[in-house]
Write a protein that holds these residues in place. Structure first.
Motif, PDB file in Angstrom:
ATOM      1  N   ARG A 115      -9.913  -3.463  -9.301  1.00 53.52           N
ATOM      2  CA  ARG A 115      -8.875  -2.436  -9.423  1.00 53.52           C
ATOM      3  C   ARG A 115      -7.883  -2.761 -10.534  1.00 53.52           C
ATOM      4  O   ARG A 115      -7.297  -1.860 -11.138  1.00 53.52           O
ATOM      5  CB  ARG A 115      -8.150  -2.283  -8.091  1.00 53.52           C
ATOM      6  CG  ARG A 115      -7.473  -3.552  -7.644  1.00 53.52           C
ATOM      7  CD  ARG A 115      -6.952  -3.416  -6.248  1.00 53.52           C
ATOM      8  NE  ARG A 115      -5.898  -4.403  -6.027  1.00 53.52           N
ATOM      9  CZ  ARG A 115      -5.219  -4.495  -4.896  1.00 53.52           C
ATOM     10  NH1 ARG A 115      -5.460  -3.658  -3.905  1.00 53.52           N
ATOM     11  NH2 ARG A 115      -4.284  -5.388  -4.762  1.00 53.52           N
ATOM     12  N   MET A 341      -9.908   1.440  -3.964  1.00 55.01           N
ATOM     13  CA  MET A 341      -9.254   0.192  -4.358  1.00 55.01           C
ATOM     14  C   MET A 341      -8.586  -0.541  -3.214  1.00 55.01           C
ATOM     15  O   MET A 341      -7.740  -1.396  -3.455  1.00 55.01           O
ATOM     16  CB  MET A 341      -8.197   0.516  -5.415  1.00 55.01           C
ATOM     17  CG  MET A 341      -8.741   1.369  -6.516  1.00 55.01           C
ATOM     18  SD  MET A 341      -7.915   1.116  -8.042  1.00 55.01           S
ATOM     19  CE  MET A 341      -6.903   2.464  -8.030  1.00 55.01           C
ATOM     20  N   LEU A 353      -1.842  10.519   0.851  1.00 62.27           N
ATOM     21  CA  LEU A 353      -0.954  11.249  -0.050  1.00 62.27           C
ATOM     22  C   LEU A 353      -1.588  11.259  -1.427  1.00 62.27           C
ATOM     23  O   LEU A 353      -2.064  10.231  -1.909  1.00 62.27           O
ATOM     24  CB  LEU A 353       0.413  10.571  -0.123  1.00 62.27           C
ATOM     25  CG  LEU A 353       1.176  10.527   1.200  1.00 62.27           C
ATOM     26  CD1 LEU A 353       2.417   9.667   1.073  1.00 62.27           C
ATOM     27  CD2 LEU A 353       1.543  11.955   1.615  1.00 62.27           C
ATOM     28  N   LYS A 355      -0.850  11.586  -5.290  1.00 62.06           N
ATOM     29  CA  LYS A 355       0.192  11.673  -6.308  1.00 62.06           C
ATOM     30  C   LYS A 355      -0.457  12.159  -7.588  1.00 62.06           C
ATOM     31  O   LYS A 355      -1.345  11.512  -8.136  1.00 62.06           O
ATOM     32  CB  LYS A 355       0.908  10.340  -6.513  1.00 62.06           C
ATOM     33  CG  LYS A 355       2.005  10.495  -7.553  1.00 62.06           C
ATOM     34  CD  LYS A 355       3.154   9.545  -7.421  1.00 62.06           C
ATOM     35  CE  LYS A 355       4.291  10.044  -8.316  1.00 62.06           C
ATOM     36  NZ  LYS A 355       5.322   9.047  -8.542  1.00 62.06           N
ATOM     37  N   ILE A 416      -3.649   9.620  -7.955  1.00 63.23           N
ATOM     38  CA  ILE A 416      -3.906   8.442  -7.134  1.00 63.23           C
ATOM     39  C   ILE A 416      -3.781   8.849  -5.677  1.00 63.23           C
ATOM     40  O   ILE A 416      -3.121   9.844  -5.360  1.00 63.23           O
ATOM     41  CB  ILE A 416      -2.951   7.266  -7.426  1.00 63.23           C
ATOM     42  CG1 ILE A 416      -1.480   7.677  -7.292  1.00 63.23           C
ATOM     43  CG2 ILE A 416      -3.223   6.684  -8.796  1.00 63.23           C
ATOM     44  CD1 ILE A 416      -0.491   6.514  -7.379  1.00 63.23           C
ATOM     45  N   ILE A 418      -2.521   7.497  -1.966  1.00 59.15           N
ATOM     46  CA  ILE A 418      -1.664   6.490  -1.349  1.00 59.15           C
ATOM     47  C   ILE A 418      -1.862   6.566   0.161  1.00 59.15           C
ATOM     48  O   ILE A 418      -1.947   7.658   0.719  1.00 59.15           O
ATOM     49  CB  ILE A 418      -0.183   6.757  -1.700  1.00 59.15           C
ATOM     50  CG1 ILE A 418       0.022   6.663  -3.213  1.00 59.15           C
ATOM     51  CG2 ILE A 418       0.733   5.773  -0.975  1.00 59.15           C
ATOM     52  CD1 ILE A 418       1.383   7.126  -3.688  1.00 59.15           C
ATOM     53  N   PRO A 420      -0.287   6.509   3.564  1.00 59.09           N
ATOM     54  CA  PRO A 420       1.101   6.719   3.965  1.00 59.09           C
ATOM     55  C   PRO A 420       1.611   5.671   4.951  1.00 59.09           C
ATOM     56  O   PRO A 420       2.816   5.554   5.133  1.00 59.09           O
ATOM     57  CB  PRO A 420       1.096   8.104   4.602  1.00 59.09           C
ATOM     58  CG  PRO A 420      -0.306   8.380   4.951  1.00 59.09           C
ATOM     59  CD  PRO A 420      -1.183   7.548   4.071  1.00 59.09           C
ATOM     60  N   SER A 422       0.494   2.103   4.960  1.00 56.71           N
ATOM     61  CA  SER A 422       0.691   0.832   4.263  1.00 56.71           C
ATOM     62  C   SER A 422       1.412   1.037   2.935  1.00 56.71           C
ATOM     63  O   SER A 422       1.900   0.094   2.344  1.00 56.71           O
ATOM     64  CB  SER A 422      -0.662   0.180   3.992  1.00 56.71           C
ATOM     65  OG  SER A 422      -1.393   0.957   3.052  1.00 56.71           O
ATOM     66  N   ASN A 423       1.459   2.267   2.464  1.00 53.46           N
ATOM     67  CA  ASN A 423       2.021   2.604   1.149  1.00 53.46           C
ATOM     68  C   ASN A 423       1.195   2.050  -0.015  1.00 53.46           C
ATOM     69  O   ASN A 423       1.628   2.086  -1.160  1.00 53.46           O
ATOM     70  CB  ASN A 423       3.481   2.135   0.995  1.00 53.46           C
ATOM     71  CG  ASN A 423       4.420   2.944   1.855  1.00 53.46           C
ATOM     72  OD1 ASN A 423       4.103   4.078   2.208  1.00 53.46           O
ATOM     73  ND2 ASN A 423       5.568   2.385   2.182  1.00 53.46           N
ATOM     74  N   ALA A 424       0.021   1.524   0.267  1.00 52.76           N
ATOM     75  CA  ALA A 424      -0.816   0.976  -0.800  1.00 52.76           C
ATOM     76  C   ALA A 424      -1.438   2.097  -1.630  1.00 52.76           C
ATOM     77  O   ALA A 424      -1.702   3.188  -1.112  1.00 52.76           O
ATOM     78  CB  ALA A 424      -1.914   0.119  -0.189  1.00 52.76           C
ATOM     79  N   THR A 425      -1.669   1.826  -2.890  1.00 56.13           N
ATOM     80  CA  THR A 425      -2.434   2.731  -3.737  1.00 56.13           C
ATOM     81  C   THR A 425      -3.897   2.462  -3.429  1.00 56.13           C
ATOM     82  O   THR A 425      -4.400   1.381  -3.729  1.00 56.13           O
ATOM     83  CB  THR A 425      -2.142   2.457  -5.218  1.00 56.13           C
ATOM     84  OG1 THR A 425      -0.732   2.580  -5.426  1.00 56.13           O
ATOM     85  CG2 THR A 425      -2.884   3.432  -6.124  1.00 56.13           C
ATOM     86  N   ALA A 428      -8.132   5.657  -7.212  1.00 62.63           N
ATOM     87  CA  ALA A 428      -7.864   6.399  -8.436  1.00 62.63           C
ATOM     88  C   ALA A 428      -8.782   7.607  -8.402  1.00 62.63           C
ATOM     89  O   ALA A 428      -9.957   7.478  -8.053  1.00 62.63           O
ATOM     90  CB  ALA A 428      -8.178   5.545  -9.652  1.00 62.63           C
TER      91      ALA A 428
END
Ligand SMILES: Nc1nc2c(ncn2[C@@H]2O[C@H](COP(=O)(O)OP(=O)(O)OP(=O)(O)O)[C@@H](O)[C@H]2O)c(=O)[nH]1
Ligand SMILES: [Mg+2]
Lengths: 574, 316
Positions: A115, A341, A353, A355, A416, A418, A420, A422-425, A428
């Motif tokens: 990643r 990723m 989410l 973005k 991307i 996300i 919601p 863990s807020n991890a990205t 892609a």
């Protein structure tokens, strides 16, 4: 300084030359230990782009023979990287030649950090793909080439490295070239992005064909790597594409000024241009292009400007202003390629989410069309994507989004995902096709005797389940509950200082979560004597004055809408 | 040295049909985009204003990003008590000029206890007066995003930074586990207590910064320009005579024509011998430099990887 005084230095001339230079961004790719960092270190060293103290600090260190500088240490800037002798995360380096400025992203080859390679490649115009002459093409070489192509990197420069270890023999180089060239063509076909390639035999360690042509391989008559990098077309030309302008902020310093700040993603805008705002579809003309340096008549990508329109339209962050004659599609469902990723595999129907440009909205992966096996380039049936896997999905967006195909527009076709929680990205994404608004508006066919699905509840109530914290005067909390109820939402109040909750501290979160799971809005409330109401949901929060109830209630609705809890702006009264 | 100091405004003109944008314009546009994203997505952003050249550029970019509105966040200066008097005067004047709210934070307890780089080592001194002070200030004001003017070309652990650099609830950086950062889509989501450090100048080089200051006429502290200043001379090092310096017995300052290449605390910021008294002369000098801008900083050289260690602990 001596050289400068003997040959009078003119700042005007120097800056003039600087202004003529264009920019190329490139990244490295290839399997672990193929010599990417060594190559970049060598390139910086041979172009006099490193300072003496930086060279001194790496002398006598690293993995190379005594007396031989380990050039990888110029970019492997983390302690763990130096200890393990591998690259873990991207290093960004900068250098320039007489003709052009370069931004380099030196990326890791290790599969675990794929990643980070994608991070480096996402903004690159070219990638230098390294292949170890002794090892040939490995699975990571294929994976990186595939990801680079998928991300729209047009120029793949294959540097067949460590030629010194194979006696600089031509047949080694030719064998790799004749294996890799057709493979790259197949990759380009599969990703749908055209690829232009070049093959160069190099030794990063010895510097052969890196910044200068080498005498060690008289059979090779082509250019050195740096010559190729200098001759590629400059960073992608974005002014040819139609005008796209994602609104970042509404600028409203005083009553007579209302402008929309953003960065032009593609194309050109002029005073008087007719534009359309998406997803609303309202049209207007541009009256002013405002910048700190003065108004402009034209502005072109990627400038950051502020636009003013000839009429009052409801435009907010996340909207896209576009050329009226070539607008993008406002889509509720898109088909997209994903590079996964995250350690946690993709879950269908889970809420993520998206973005995209300046907006964030909830979405779910409705279907996974296939997974691409990067080894065989076959499309496989799969139920999920795991870390570093690539696939094609159908994504349902809970709000319409103005998108282009990634192949047509890198800025408005990229997103991307996300997580919601863990807020991890986690992924892609690149849009490959769109379906227009109305097609996805049809609710999924419900099973007449089956369980009620979350989607059906959402369709009826206009929101998904969530926990909303409200702290403020009791009347303010009442007003919020009432207004949510009046738009058809199902709020449930849970008072924090209820005796049972005070006695059992774990109870309130559990009850709130159960309500949210059932699709309800769990309002966790605490009343106080203040004049402000604080609201929190999904890690976002606001504090609003309670003096004007209508204003306060609207602020809470907006929060819930922006957090993706209330689904429709219209229904939320926004 | 023949220099022509004026650059016509048209050289950087934005106007006109699709014409290639200069390198500086591209950098400027990218930085403004970042500044606006943060202002839109965070509840309580703050801009770390260190008074140096990079901060000066960042401040101008903020003025541009939010024009014609005001800068929508305060400036925070972490004052170690060892800053040059000229820096403090400049700082106050700049904040007034741009009309931004200025917050100053000092680790008063450590300052009162006499923390200084001679009594402590530089690492512990920085830890208390910079890192601890910064973390305390961020926590005190509950800032969820903090802009810093650091550039990737400054130092090799900085070359590894994201534009949005995630920090856990203790303010720490985990360089082995950074969020992927694709395109210009920055992930601003954090849990309560966590924060993001944002580096809008990530892709600028030292040369870009000076050219931009020159072309945009951005005010910078006088200490960057060469003039005769009293300095303690120790070998190659020129040490300013400001507060906090303990002279050796019999050691006297000498007047040396010099300037500072990067600004820090007075005891730890070595000056360089230089005749560059104007921006064009500084740019000309930069072309000829053989060592990096941080070579005169004492802190980076304590040991291999010291910047990375400080950054992990919460430093910028
Ligand atoms: N003989 C020889 N060795 C080389 C050459 N290029 C690199 N090496 C050696 O190969 C090893 C790996 O080099 P790196 O530059 O760290 O490889 P990398 O591709 O950056 O590795 P990752 O970033 O971890 O994927 C080092 O020991 C280098 O000295 C070369 O041209 N010839
Ligand atoms: Mg490497």
């Amino acid at each position: 300084m001596a050289a400068l005084t003997s040959n009078p230095f003119s700042i005007g001339e120097f800056l003039g030359r600087e202004r003529q230079k264009d920019l190329l961004r490139f990244s490295t790719a290839g399997s672990v230990d193929d010599g990417k960092s060594t190559l970049i270190g060598r390139l910086l060293y041979d172009t006099q782009s490193v300072y003496e103290d930086q060279v001194r600090s790496i002398q006598g260190k690293g993995t190379t023979a005594p007396g031989q500088i380990d050039f990888a240490l110029l970019t492997d800037g983390l302690r763990a990287e130096r200890e393990q002798g591998i690259t873990i995360d991207v290093a960004y380096r900068y250098f320039s030649t007489a003709r052009r400025k370069f931004i380099i992203a030196d990326t890791p080859g290790h599969e675990q950090y794929t990643r980070n390679m994608a991070t480096g490649a996402s903004t690159a115009d070219a990638a230098v793909v390294l292949v170890d002459a002794g090892k040939g093409i490995l699975i990571q070489s294929r994976r990186h080439a595939y990801i680079a192509s998928l991300l729209g990197v047009r120029h793949l420069l294959v540097a067949v490295n460590k030629m010194d270890l194979v006696g600089y023999r031509e047949e080694v180089f030719r064998a790799i070239e004749s294996e890799f060239a057709p493979l790259l063509r197949r990759i380009a076909e599969d990703t749908g992005n055209p690829v232009e390639m070049a093959f160069i035999p190099v030794s990063a360690l010895a510097g052969d064909n890196v910044a200068r042509r080498s005498n060690a391989m008289p059979w090779y008559n082509g250019p050195a790597l740096l010559e190729v990098l200098e001759s590629l077309p400059a960073s992608e030309d974005r002014h040819a594409a139609p005008f796209r302008f994602p609104v970042q902020r509404v600028v409203r310093p005083h009553r007579s000024f209302r402008g929309f700040a953003g960065q032009i993603a593609s194309g050109t805008v002029a005073k008087g241009s007719q534009i359309v705002v998406l997803p609303s579809g309202k049209t207007a003309a541009v009256t002013r292009i405002v910048t700190w340096d003065g108004d402009l008549d034209h502005a072109t990508a990627p400038l950051s400007v502020t636009l003013m329109l000839d009429r009052e339209l409801d435009v907010s962050r996340g909207d896209l202003i576009a050329a009226v004659d070539a607008p993008p599609v406002a889509a509720r469902r898109v088909q997209a390629a994903l590079v996964w990723m995250d350690q946690r595999p993709l879950q269908r129907n889970r809420r993520y989410l998206v973005k995209h440009t300046s907006q964030t909205a909830p979405a779910r992966v409705a279907a996974l069309a296939y997974r691409t096996n990067v080894g065989t380039l076959e499309r496989e049936v799969a139920s999920t994507l795991e870390l570093n896997e690539i696939g094609l999905v159908h994504l349902d967006l809970l709000r319409p989004m103005a998108v282009d195909r990634y192949a047509d527009n890198r800025a408005t076709g990229a997103f991307i995902l996300i997580d919601p929680e863990s807020n991890a990205t986690v992924a892609a994404g690149m849009v490959t096709a769109t379906s227009p608004l109305d097609a996805a508006d049809l609710p999924a066919q419900a099973d007449p005797w089956g369980r009620v699905t979350a989607a059906e509840r959402e369709a009826r109530w206009g929101h998904r389940g969530a926990v909303v914290e409200l702290n403020g005067p009791a009347e303010a909390i009442d007003a919020v509950e009432r207004s949510l109820f009046s738009i058809g939402a199902v709020p449930v109040r849970l008072e924090k200082d209820e005796e049972a909750f005070l006695l059992h501290p774990g109870l309130l979160p559990a009850v709130a979560a159960a309500h949210a799971q059932a699709g309800l809005l769990a309002l966790v409330t605490a009343s106080n004597e203040e004049t402000r109401l604080q609201a929190r949901a999904e890690g976002r929060g606001i504090a609003t004055e309670t003096a004007e109830p209508a204003h306060m209630v609207a602020a809470v609705h907006r929060l819930l809408y922006e957090a993706g809890i209330l689904i429709s702006a219209e229904r939320a009264g926004l | 040295m023949a220099v022509s100091a004026t650059v016509s405004k048209s050289a950087l003109s934005l106007d006109g049909a699709p014409r290639r944008l200069t390198h500086l314009r591209l950098l400027e546009a990218e930085s403004i985009h970042i500044l606006r994203e943060v202002a839109a997505e965070f509840e309580r952003p703050v801009m770390l204003y260190s008074v140096g050249k990079d901060s000066s550029v960042m401040l101008r970019l903020a003025q541009k990003a939010f024009y014609p509105g005001p800068i929508p966040f305060p400036l925070l200066h972490v004052d170690t008590g060892f800053k040059f008097a000229e820096m403090l005067a400049f700082r106050d004047a700049m904040a007034r000029e741009v009309g931004a709210q200025l917050l100053v934070w000092r680790n008063e307890a450590a300052i009162a206890a006499g923390a200084n780089p001679i009594a402590l080592d530089t690492r512990r001194c920085c830890g208390l007066l910079k890192t601890q002070a910064l973390l305390d200030a961020l926590r005190h004001y509950n800032f969820d995003a903090a802009f810093g003017g650091a550039r990737r070309d400054e130092e090799k652990s900085r070359a590894k930074e994201r534009i949005y650099s995630f920090r856990d609830s203790a303010g720490q950086w985990d360089p082995k586990n950074q969020r992927p950062e694709l395109w210009n889509l920055y992930n601003a989501r954090i849990h309560p207590g966590e924060s993001i450090r944002v580096f809008p100048l990530s892709n600028w080089t030292e040369m870009d910064v000076w050219q931009y200051i020159h072309e945009e006429n951005i005010p910078v502290v006088d200490l960057y320009f060469a003039k005769e200043r009293p300095m303690y001379v120790r070998g190659d090092a020129l040490i300013p005579t400001e507060q906090g310096f303990v002279a050796l017995p019999g050691e006297q300052p000498e007047n040396v024509k010099c300037r500072l290449r990067s600004l820090g605390c007075s005891p730890c910021t070595g000056a360089i011998r230089s005749d560059a008294a104007t921006l064009p002369e500084i740019i000309a000098e930069l072309i000829a430099f053989r060592s990096s801008e941080r070579a005169n900083r004492i802190i980076d050289h304590d040991r291999e990887g010291s910047m990375e260690i400080k950054k992990r602990e919460g430093y910028f």
